[in-house]
Design a protein around this motif. Structure first.
Motif, PDB file in Angstrom:
ATOM      1  N   GLY A 124       1.062  -1.173   0.353  1.00 36.29           N
ATOM      2  CA  GLY A 124      -0.051  -0.459  -0.215  1.00 36.29           C
ATOM      3  C   GLY A 124       1.009   1.454   0.107  1.00 36.29           C
ATOM      4  O   GLY A 124       0.422   2.288  -0.833  1.00 36.29           O
ATOM      5  N   ILE A 125       2.064   1.537   0.539  1.00 38.82           N
ATOM      6  CA  ILE A 125       2.902   2.325   0.808  1.00 38.82           C
ATOM      7  C   ILE A 125       3.449   2.321  -0.303  1.00 38.82           C
ATOM      8  O   ILE A 125       3.695   3.771  -0.754  1.00 38.82           O
ATOM      9  CB  ILE A 125       3.934   2.470   2.525  1.00 38.82           C
ATOM     10  CG1 ILE A 125       4.247   1.229   2.943  1.00 38.82           C
ATOM     11  CG2 ILE A 125       2.824   2.971   3.414  1.00 38.82           C
ATOM     12  CD1 ILE A 125       5.241   1.406   3.218  1.00 38.82           C
ATOM     13  N   LEU A 174       4.150   7.647   9.362  1.00 40.82           N
ATOM     14  CA  LEU A 174       3.275   6.609   8.863  1.00 40.82           C
ATOM     15  C   LEU A 174       3.950   5.058   8.953  1.00 40.82           C
ATOM     16  O   LEU A 174       4.175   5.323   7.412  1.00 40.82           O
ATOM     17  CB  LEU A 174       2.204   6.642   8.249  1.00 40.82           C
ATOM     18  CG  LEU A 174       0.609   6.526   7.914  1.00 40.82           C
ATOM     19  CD1 LEU A 174      -0.161   7.184   6.723  1.00 40.82           C
ATOM     20  CD2 LEU A 174       0.937   4.738   7.880  1.00 40.82           C
ATOM     21  N   ILE A 175       3.253   4.107   9.907  1.00 40.13           N
ATOM     22  CA  ILE A 175       3.810   2.983   9.473  1.00 40.13           C
ATOM     23  C   ILE A 175       2.838   1.677   9.131  1.00 40.13           C
ATOM     24  O   ILE A 175       2.029   2.063   9.723  1.00 40.13           O
ATOM     25  CB  ILE A 175       4.897   2.493  10.485  1.00 40.13           C
ATOM     26  CG1 ILE A 175       6.201   3.102  11.210  1.00 40.13           C
ATOM     27  CG2 ILE A 175       5.290   1.113  10.369  1.00 40.13           C
ATOM     28  CD1 ILE A 175       6.005   2.852  12.486  1.00 40.13           C
ATOM     29  N   ALA A 176       2.919   1.259   8.341  1.00 38.18           N
ATOM     30  CA  ALA A 176       1.820   0.284   7.875  1.00 38.18           C
ATOM     31  C   ALA A 176       2.071  -0.857   8.283  1.00 38.18           C
ATOM     32  O   ALA A 176       1.385  -1.595   7.478  1.00 38.18           O
ATOM     33  CB  ALA A 176       1.981   0.286   6.050  1.00 38.18           C
ATOM     34  N   TYR A 374      -1.039   2.210  11.000  1.00 39.05           N
ATOM     35  CA  TYR A 374      -2.027   1.984  10.357  1.00 39.05           C
ATOM     36  C   TYR A 374      -2.552   1.118   9.254  1.00 39.05           C
ATOM     37  O   TYR A 374      -1.218   1.480   8.161  1.00 39.05           O
ATOM     38  CB  TYR A 374      -2.981   3.215  10.129  1.00 39.05           C
ATOM     39  CG  TYR A 374      -4.438   2.969   9.377  1.00 39.05           C
ATOM     40  CD1 TYR A 374      -5.154   2.707  10.505  1.00 39.05           C
ATOM     41  CD2 TYR A 374      -4.827   3.129   8.586  1.00 39.05           C
ATOM     42  CE1 TYR A 374      -6.481   2.304   9.842  1.00 39.05           C
ATOM     43  CE2 TYR A 374      -5.876   2.430   7.893  1.00 39.05           C
ATOM     44  CZ  TYR A 374      -6.820   2.199   8.605  1.00 39.05           C
ATOM     45  OH  TYR A 374      -7.814   1.841   8.265  1.00 39.05           O
ATOM     46  N   GLY A 375      -2.863  -0.407   9.601  1.00 41.62           N
ATOM     47  CA  GLY A 375      -2.551  -0.968   8.229  1.00 41.62           C
ATOM     48  C   GLY A 375      -3.285  -1.648   8.638  1.00 41.62           C
ATOM     49  O   GLY A 375      -4.144  -2.340   9.074  1.00 41.62           O
ATOM     50  N   PRO A 376      -4.097  -2.184   6.917  1.00 43.69           N
ATOM     51  CA  PRO A 376      -4.877  -3.822   7.124  1.00 43.69           C
ATOM     52  C   PRO A 376      -3.877  -5.254   7.853  1.00 43.69           C
ATOM     53  O   PRO A 376      -2.804  -5.439   8.387  1.00 43.69           O
ATOM     54  CB  PRO A 376      -4.923  -4.434   5.008  1.00 43.69           C
ATOM     55  CG  PRO A 376      -3.704  -3.461   4.759  1.00 43.69           C
ATOM     56  CD  PRO A 376      -3.005  -2.516   5.902  1.00 43.69           C
ATOM     57  N   TYR A 401      -3.369   5.583   2.649  1.00 42.00           N
ATOM     58  CA  TYR A 401      -2.014   6.057   2.267  1.00 42.00           C
ATOM     59  C   TYR A 401      -1.931   7.490   1.928  1.00 42.00           C
ATOM     60  O   TYR A 401      -1.205   8.632   1.854  1.00 42.00           O
ATOM     61  CB  TYR A 401      -1.293   5.320   2.120  1.00 42.00           C
ATOM     62  CG  TYR A 401      -1.161   3.929   2.828  1.00 42.00           C
ATOM     63  CD1 TYR A 401      -1.782   3.625   4.697  1.00 42.00           C
ATOM     64  CD2 TYR A 401      -0.700   2.315   2.487  1.00 42.00           C
ATOM     65  CE1 TYR A 401      -1.382   3.496   4.996  1.00 42.00           C
ATOM     66  CE2 TYR A 401      -1.332   1.156   3.759  1.00 42.00           C
ATOM     67  CZ  TYR A 401      -1.432   1.370   5.183  1.00 42.00           C
ATOM     68  OH  TYR A 401      -1.369   0.943   5.728  1.00 42.00           O
ATOM     69  N   LEU A 402      -2.927   6.931   0.550  1.00 37.80           N
ATOM     70  CA  LEU A 402      -2.640   8.038  -0.678  1.00 37.80           C
ATOM     71  C   LEU A 402      -3.325   9.576  -0.236  1.00 37.80           C
ATOM     72  O   LEU A 402      -2.657  10.369  -0.658  1.00 37.80           O
ATOM     73  CB  LEU A 402      -3.353   7.374  -1.782  1.00 37.80           C
ATOM     74  CG  LEU A 402      -2.848   8.418  -3.250  1.00 37.80           C
ATOM     75  CD1 LEU A 402      -1.605   8.329  -3.627  1.00 37.80           C
ATOM     76  CD2 LEU A 402      -3.599   7.637  -4.444  1.00 37.80           C
TER      77      LEU A 402
END
Ligand code: ZN
Length: 410
Positions: A124-125, A174-176, A374-376, A401-402
């Motif tokens: 994602g990132i 921001l850490i995914a 924040y992440g799936p 993220y975008l």
């Protein structure tokens, strides 16, 4: 600005995010040994297609980190998107019901080691960063992508190294890492790992306990005394009182009411014990290894001095790893920007919470950079078997993220 956002989102392709995540899973980067050279080279090629310069940094053999940067040169407004390239080992292969490195999509899930922790978020990132390359002239500030090695074994040759060398600094991070779609991780506990040696006096087993001094028996008393470390209470900072309350309830519902104490109390795990040489010899030495986690509101120093106090009566202690608890205030800009985008894109109102384990966030927070996760995620398979992630969540997270990058940098 609305128009710019629309233009960037116009070309967003969810299937590309899924395909990228699948390719990342297909490259095993299991740690230990933590060789990230192949996966880092793959990400480098993927980004260089878009004409951006990518730096690889290898502070120890095969521990390869990747850094890329776009936007306004010289600006000190810098959003760092961070993720780790390594994954934990698969464990017993026979307990997986699918190939952990197939990266296959089945029934709406992407399958494989790292799907949740964290090749899904990582894809994602990377994808969000790639989308913004051709719009970089319009960014007010810089966007930095930092993909690291070594997270699963402490980050010495990954985030910690890059922060120390000034290569991964920014104004927000921001850490995914996997949180699930409705949670934002704003803080985590510290850790104190120690090796303890209890000494005794040897003698013939036939006369125990009337002679000698049994190091194993002494250790059982030591253990009982050290257990009381969990009674130490943390004085929470005011801005975390609600967040801690929410986190206790969350942990209570995810695990158990008893477990929810871990949010504001130290935990202690006696992980290893070794002692004795023969059944009929009174042991003169017993070694223990302990893992104590320090809640926000207590310092690692308070905990180490308490351990020292107890151990003094029995033997010696050596601290092998000491990390402070750390957090980012829930009213920080990065938290607000993520909240806004999650509301808009996912349609839920995400809650800030405190994590009980530790992550690379501590290295960024040590440099005073507001940092969140924040992440799936599908929590069940993380560090376990049959790891997977919902394709739908993967795509939504990439959009978040975008959106965060656009809002933060325009
Ligand atoms: Zn992780």
């Amino acid at each position: 600005m609305g128009e710019f956002r629309e233009r960037v989102f116009e070309g967003f392709r969810g299937d590309e995010v899924v395909e990228l995540a699948s390719k990342l899973i297909k490259i095993p980067s299991v740690n230990p040994p933590g060789d990230t050279s192949e996966i880092a080279a793959f990400v480098k090629d993927y980004l260089e297609e878009e004409g951006v310069a990518v730096e690889l940094c290898e502070p120890a053999e095969k521990k390869v980190n990747l850094i890329a940067e776009i936007g306004e040169r010289g600006s000190d407004r810098v959003l760092v998107l961070n993720g780790h390239l390594d994954v934990v080992p698969i464990g017993d292969r026979s307990r997986w019901s699918f190939d952990p490195f197939s990266g296959e999509v089945r029934d709406g899930y992407l399958l494989g080691r790292g799907a949740s922790d964290m090749k899904g978020g990582l894809a994602g990132i990377i994808y969000a960063f790639k989308r913004l390359i051709k719009f970089e002239d319009q960014l007010r500030g810089r966007l930095k992508l930092v993909c690291v090695a070594d997270e699963e074994t402490g980050g010495t040759y990954g985030a910690s190294y890059l922060v120390e060398k000034g290569k991964a600094l920014g104004s927000s991070v921001l850490i995914a890492e996997p949180t699930g779609m409705n949670l934002i991780n704003v803080g985590e506990k510290g850790a104190v790992w120690a090796k303890i040696v209890v000494k005794g006096v040897p003698g013939h087993g036939s006369l125990s306990p009337f002679i000698g001094d049994n190091a194993i028996v002494k250790s059982t008393n030591l253990i009982r005394e050290l257990m009381r470390i969990t009674e130490m209470r943390a004085e929470l900072p005011r801005d975390l009182i609600d967040v801690a309350e929410y986190s206790r309830n969350l942990l209570g519902s995810l695990v158990s009411r008893e477990a929810s104490k871990a949010i504001d109390h130290p935990t202690i795990n006696f992980g290893i014990i070794r002692g004795g040489t023969k059944v009929n010899i009174i042991p003169d030495r017993c070694e223990l290894e302990i893992d104590v986690r320090v809640p926000i509101g207590l310092s690692a120093a308070e905990v180490t001095s308490r351990i020292r106090e107890v151990v003094e009566k029995y033997g010696e202690v050596e601290f092998v790893n000491v990390g402070e608890p750390n957090y980012t205030p829930p009213n920080s800009e990065i938290v607000k920007v993520v909240e806004k985008n999650v509301k808009e894109i996912v349609g839920v109102d995400p809650k800030p919470f405190l994590e009980w384990a530790s992550s690379d966030a501590r290295h960024f927070r040590r440099a005073n950079i507001p940092t969140i996760h924040y992440g799936p995620a599908e929590m069940e398979g993380i560090h376990g078997y049959n790891e997977r992630v919902k394709v739908e969540d993967l795509i939504k997270a990439a959009k978040v993220y975008l959106g965060v990058a656009i809002d933060y940098l325009t």
